[in-house]
Scaffold this motif. Structure first.
Motif, PDB file in Angstrom:
ATOM      1  N   ILE A  88      -3.673   7.152  -4.156  1.00 57.74           N
ATOM      2  CA  ILE A  88      -2.822   7.009  -5.336  1.00 57.74           C
ATOM      3  C   ILE A  88      -2.399   5.551  -5.524  1.00 57.74           C
ATOM      4  CG2 ILE A  88      -2.044   9.403  -5.278  1.00 57.74           C
ATOM      5  CD1 ILE A  88       0.584   8.434  -4.034  1.00 57.74           C
ATOM      6  N   ASP A  89      -3.242   4.633  -5.077  1.00 57.69           N
ATOM      7  CA  ASP A  89      -2.923   3.203  -5.170  1.00 57.69           C
ATOM      8  C   ASP A  89      -2.674   2.751  -6.611  1.00 57.69           C
ATOM      9  OD1 ASP A  89      -3.472   3.275  -2.493  1.00 57.69           O
ATOM     10  OD2 ASP A  89      -5.145   1.857  -2.551  1.00 57.69           O
ATOM     11  N   PHE A  90      -3.305   3.405  -7.575  1.00 62.01           N
ATOM     12  CA  PHE A  90      -3.283   2.973  -8.970  1.00 62.01           C
ATOM     13  C   PHE A  90      -2.124   3.572  -9.769  1.00 62.01           C
ATOM     14  CE2 PHE A  90      -5.815   6.745  -8.399  1.00 62.01           C
ATOM     15  CZ  PHE A  90      -5.379   7.587  -9.396  1.00 62.01           C
ATOM     16  N   VAL A  91      -1.379   4.483  -9.175  1.00 64.15           N
ATOM     17  CA  VAL A  91      -0.315   5.195  -9.870  1.00 64.15           C
ATOM     18  C   VAL A  91       0.903   4.287 -10.037  1.00 64.15           C
ATOM     19  CG1 VAL A  91       1.242   7.194  -9.726  1.00 64.15           C
ATOM     20  CG2 VAL A  91      -1.154   7.408  -9.025  1.00 64.15           C
ATOM     21  N   GLU A  92       1.600   4.424 -11.164  1.00 61.37           N
ATOM     22  CA  GLU A  92       2.810   3.636 -11.383  1.00 61.37           C
ATOM     23  C   GLU A  92       3.804   3.874 -10.252  1.00 61.37           C
ATOM     24  OE1 GLU A  92       3.568   1.367 -13.666  1.00 61.37           O
ATOM     25  OE2 GLU A  92       1.500   1.521 -14.402  1.00 61.37           O
ATOM     26  N   PRO A  93       4.450   2.822  -9.766  1.00 60.88           N
ATOM     27  CA  PRO A  93       5.318   2.959  -8.598  1.00 60.88           C
ATOM     28  C   PRO A  93       6.369   4.055  -8.705  1.00 60.88           C
ATOM     29  CG  PRO A  93       4.934   0.651  -9.054  1.00 60.88           C
ATOM     30  CD  PRO A  93       4.309   1.405 -10.179  1.00 60.88           C
ATOM     31  N   ASP A  94       6.988   4.197  -9.878  1.00 61.76           N
ATOM     32  CA  ASP A  94       8.045   5.196  -9.998  1.00 61.76           C
ATOM     33  C   ASP A  94       7.519   6.622  -9.911  1.00 61.76           C
ATOM     34  OD1 ASP A  94       9.908   3.207 -10.239  1.00 61.76           O
ATOM     35  OD2 ASP A  94      10.083   3.332 -12.421  1.00 61.76           O
ATOM     36  N   ALA A  95       6.231   6.813 -10.242  1.00 57.42           N
ATOM     37  CA  ALA A  95       5.647   8.157 -10.216  1.00 57.42           C
ATOM     38  C   ALA A  95       5.003   8.490  -8.875  1.00 57.42           C
ATOM     39  CB  ALA A  95       4.610   8.288 -11.335  1.00 57.42           C
ATOM     40  N   ALA A  96       4.754   7.476  -8.055  1.00 56.04           N
ATOM     41  CA  ALA A  96       3.971   7.672  -6.837  1.00 56.04           C
ATOM     42  C   ALA A  96       4.632   8.593  -5.816  1.00 56.04           C
ATOM     43  CB  ALA A  96       3.644   6.316  -6.203  1.00 56.04           C
ATOM     44  N   PRO A  97       5.929   8.472  -5.514  1.00 55.25           N
ATOM     45  CA  PRO A  97       6.506   9.349  -4.482  1.00 55.25           C
ATOM     46  C   PRO A  97       6.389  10.833  -4.812  1.00 55.25           C
ATOM     47  CG  PRO A  97       7.934   7.461  -4.838  1.00 55.25           C
ATOM     48  CD  PRO A  97       6.897   7.420  -5.924  1.00 55.25           C
ATOM     49  N   ALA A  98       6.668  11.218  -6.052  1.00 54.24           N
ATOM     50  CA  ALA A  98       6.584  12.635  -6.421  1.00 54.24           C
ATOM     51  C   ALA A  98       5.146  13.128  -6.366  1.00 54.24           C
ATOM     52  CB  ALA A  98       7.170  12.851  -7.819  1.00 54.24           C
ATOM     53  N   LEU A  99       4.188  12.300  -6.824  1.00 52.65           N
ATOM     54  CA  LEU A  99       2.790  12.709  -6.792  1.00 52.65           C
ATOM     55  C   LEU A  99       2.312  12.861  -5.354  1.00 52.65           C
ATOM     56  CD1 LEU A  99       0.134  13.354  -8.192  1.00 52.65           C
ATOM     57  CD2 LEU A  99      -0.358  10.885  -8.239  1.00 52.65           C
ATOM     58  N   LEU A 118      -9.445  24.379   8.233  1.00 55.61           N
ATOM     59  CA  LEU A 118      -9.081  23.090   7.675  1.00 55.61           C
ATOM     60  C   LEU A 118      -7.711  22.621   8.159  1.00 55.61           C
ATOM     61  CD1 LEU A 118     -10.135  23.632   3.936  1.00 55.61           C
ATOM     62  CD2 LEU A 118     -11.505  22.633   5.782  1.00 55.61           C
ATOM     63  N   LEU A 119      -7.619  21.326   8.485  1.00 58.95           N
ATOM     64  CA  LEU A 119      -6.377  20.609   8.702  1.00 58.95           C
ATOM     65  C   LEU A 119      -6.329  19.463   7.695  1.00 58.95           C
ATOM     66  CD1 LEU A 119      -6.481  20.409  12.603  1.00 58.95           C
ATOM     67  CD2 LEU A 119      -5.168  22.032  11.222  1.00 58.95           C
ATOM     68  N   GLY A 120      -5.197  18.737   7.613  1.00 58.09           N
ATOM     69  CA  GLY A 120      -5.079  17.726   6.578  1.00 58.09           C
ATOM     70  C   GLY A 120      -4.492  16.407   7.030  1.00 58.09           C
ATOM     71  N   PHE A 121      -4.976  15.330   6.398  1.00 62.67           N
ATOM     72  CA  PHE A 121      -4.339  14.017   6.394  1.00 62.67           C
ATOM     73  C   PHE A 121      -3.820  13.785   4.976  1.00 62.67           C
ATOM     74  CE2 PHE A 121      -7.522  12.408   9.791  1.00 62.67           C
ATOM     75  CZ  PHE A 121      -6.639  12.673  10.824  1.00 62.67           C
ATOM     76  N   GLY A 122      -2.523  13.594   4.829  1.00 62.83           N
ATOM     77  CA  GLY A 122      -1.930  13.422   3.519  1.00 62.83           C
ATOM     78  C   GLY A 122      -2.001  12.000   3.006  1.00 62.83           C
ATOM     79  N   VAL A 123      -1.285  11.742   1.908  1.00 61.83           N
ATOM     80  CA  VAL A 123      -1.223  10.410   1.303  1.00 61.83           C
ATOM     81  C   VAL A 123       0.222   9.931   1.278  1.00 61.83           C
ATOM     82  CG1 VAL A 123      -3.294  10.684  -0.111  1.00 61.83           C
ATOM     83  CG2 VAL A 123      -1.084  11.395  -1.039  1.00 61.83           C
ATOM     84  N   LEU A 124       0.382   8.616   1.162  1.00 58.82           N
ATOM     85  CA  LEU A 124       1.707   8.020   1.068  1.00 58.82           C
ATOM     86  C   LEU A 124       1.822   7.185  -0.205  1.00 58.82           C
ATOM     87  CD1 LEU A 124       2.401   6.757   4.711  1.00 58.82           C
ATOM     88  CD2 LEU A 124       3.334   8.797   3.594  1.00 58.82           C
ATOM     89  N   PRO A 125       3.019   7.104  -0.791  1.00 58.39           N
ATOM     90  CA  PRO A 125       3.239   6.255  -1.973  1.00 58.39           C
ATOM     91  C   PRO A 125       3.511   4.817  -1.538  1.00 58.39           C
ATOM     92  CG  PRO A 125       5.235   7.484  -1.489  1.00 58.39           C
ATOM     93  CD  PRO A 125       4.215   7.912  -0.467  1.00 58.39           C
ATOM     94  N   LEU A 126       2.456   4.095  -1.201  1.00 55.60           N
ATOM     95  CA  LEU A 126       2.634   2.755  -0.647  1.00 55.60           C
ATOM     96  C   LEU A 126       3.288   1.797  -1.636  1.00 55.60           C
ATOM     97  CD1 LEU A 126      -0.745   2.310   1.269  1.00 55.60           C
ATOM     98  CD2 LEU A 126       1.457   3.148   2.134  1.00 55.60           C
ATOM     99  N   GLN A 127       3.236   2.115  -2.931  1.00 51.55           N
ATOM    100  CA  GLN A 127       3.924   1.293  -3.929  1.00 51.55           C
ATOM    101  C   GLN A 127       5.438   1.297  -3.695  1.00 51.55           C
ATOM    102  OE1 GLN A 127       1.888   3.869  -4.369  1.00 51.55           O
ATOM    103  NE2 GLN A 127       0.773   3.777  -6.301  1.00 51.55           N
ATOM    104  N   ARG A 128       5.922   2.324  -3.063  1.00 44.45           N
ATOM    105  CA  ARG A 128       7.344   2.453  -2.722  1.00 44.45           C
ATOM    106  C   ARG A 128       7.458   2.665  -1.215  1.00 44.45           C
ATOM    107  NH1 ARG A 128       8.639   0.294  -6.809  1.00 44.45           N
ATOM    108  NH2 ARG A 128       9.611   1.231  -8.645  1.00 44.45           N
ATOM    109  N   PRO A 129       7.199   1.611  -0.427  1.00 45.14           N
ATOM    110  CA  PRO A 129       7.180   1.784   1.032  1.00 45.14           C
ATOM    111  C   PRO A 129       8.497   2.277   1.597  1.00 45.14           C
ATOM    112  CG  PRO A 129       7.140  -0.546   0.436  1.00 45.14           C
ATOM    113  CD  PRO A 129       6.909   0.218  -0.820  1.00 45.14           C
ATOM    114  N   GLU A 130       9.591   2.035   0.882  1.00 41.62           N
ATOM    115  CA  GLU A 130      10.889   2.479   1.374  1.00 41.62           C
ATOM    116  C   GLU A 130      11.020   4.001   1.361  1.00 41.62           C
ATOM    117  OE1 GLU A 130      11.284   1.938  -3.074  1.00 41.62           O
ATOM    118  OE2 GLU A 130      10.328   0.863  -1.413  1.00 41.62           O
TER     119      GLU A 130
END
Length: 352
Positions: A88-99, A118-130
């Motif tokens: 989700i690198d391309f997502v607007e920062p404000d929308a990234a955490p919820a997505l 199946l097991l999973g590796f998730g994603v992080l909203p790196l645009q908002r590292p906090e």
């Protein structure tokens, strides 16, 4: 010798993510062209006619049933599924955490319905590292999630970005894996008219190598010895350049990195997939890495065989075949360890 397999490097574009890509007009996006949908994700790919503007994308990229069919064809007992680049690198920062939270919950639900496959590796909203430490703590409570996948570029400032320090601490504290995977590549201008070949073979592996080397040199692994980094594509070039890195750091009169131990010490703390494609490269990784920290991978659904869709699920794919052939050059004991034993220990699972 036929062995059960645990695949730690296998991707899916989740349905919610596919819907987002179909709505976009800029890279990354999915477009409808003659002959079917095409996925355009790499920088400058849309204008590069040598790649025919992207690659074909069918249900093997986003349908759970197709993932399971691939696993059945190749004898894979368990897959640790991760979203594919560019996440989700391309997502607007404000929308990234919820997505990120939605995608992580989607993946947990898919894994929960897979009867242990199946097991999973998730994603992080790196645009908002906090916000990332809280998301790591949240998904650590998901029964089927075993970590997250992060692109080598981070948010464009490298993985040694000081703002990422809470991410590394939270991952180490939670015991979750962080899977480091390339996307942007290095050397675009050096690979004219070579399609995807040079970028994937060299650009991707050097992107990963530089990112992880900087993590080590900035002391992240020294500060967080419990951090479980899984490095894609057999560690890029690092297992083969580790001695050179040690020597250059030791003998650089212009810079003291202040590391208590040589860089190779911290690199051996990491996990690696076995996607090396031939025996000599896998043997070099084996000679360098902790033998308990190498695990099998396929890179599915990339490197699709050139067959029609109606027979694809019954066809042997080149990446697992080539990497199994490389694995076959090792001793029987080491084959078992990489194929499934190390994965069983790392992820706390039993083979179904």
């Amino acid at each position: 010798m036929t062995l059960p397999l645990i695949d730690v490097h296998t991707h899916m574009y989740l349905p919610r993510y596919m819907e987002l890509l179909r709505q976009r007009t800029k890279v990354p996006r999915v477009v409808s062209r003659a002959g079917g949908d095409r996925l355009i994700i790499l920088p400058d790919e849309e204008a590069d006619q040598s790649t025919s503007a992207g690659r074909p994308i069918g249900g093997e990229f986003h349908e759970v049933s197709r993932k399971l069919a691939f696993m059945d064809t190749h004898g894979i007992a368990i897959s640790v599924v991760s979203s594919a680049n560019p996440w989700i690198d391309f997502v607007e920062p404000d929308a990234a955490p919820a997505l990120a939270a939605q995608l992580n919950d989607d993946l947990e639900a898919i894994c929960a319905g897979s009867a242990g496959r199946l097991l999973g590796f998730g994603v992080l909203p790196l645009q908002r590292p906090e916000t990332c430490a809280a998301e790591l703590k949240r998904i650590a409570g998901h029964k089927h999630m075993r970590g997250v996948i992060i692109g080598s570029a981070g948010r464009g400032r490298g993985l040694d970005d000081p703002d990422f320090e809470p991410i590394w601490k939270a991952a180490a504290d939670s015991g979750l894996f962080v899977f480091i995977h390339p996307h942007y590549g290095i050397g675009h201008g050096l690979f004219p008219d070579t399609g995807h070949a040079m970028m994937l073979a060299l650009g991707f592996t050097f992107e990963t190598s530089i990112a992880v080397a900087l993590l080590i040199l900035r002391g992240v692994l020294a500060r967080h010895p419990g951090l479980k980094l899984l490095i894609a594509h057999a560690g890029g070039t690092l297992p083969y350049l580790a001695g050179r890195l040690d020597s250059c750091v030791k003998n650089d009169i212009s810079k003291d990195f202040g590391l208590p131990k040589p860089p190779s010490h911290y690199l051996r703390q990491c996990w690696f997939d076995s996607i090396a494609y031939h025996g000599p490269a896998l043997a070099a990784l084996e000679a360098f890495a902790d033998p308990e920290k190498i695990m099998f991978g396929t890179d599915h659904p990339f490197f699709r065989p050139h067959v029609t869709d109606d027979v694809l699920d019954r066809t042997t794919w080149p990446s697992p075949e080539e990497n199994l052939q490389a694995l076959g050059t090792l001793s029987a004991e080491r084959q078992k360890a990489i194929a499934y034993q190390n994965g069983v220990a790392a992820f706390g699972v039993k083979l179904p």
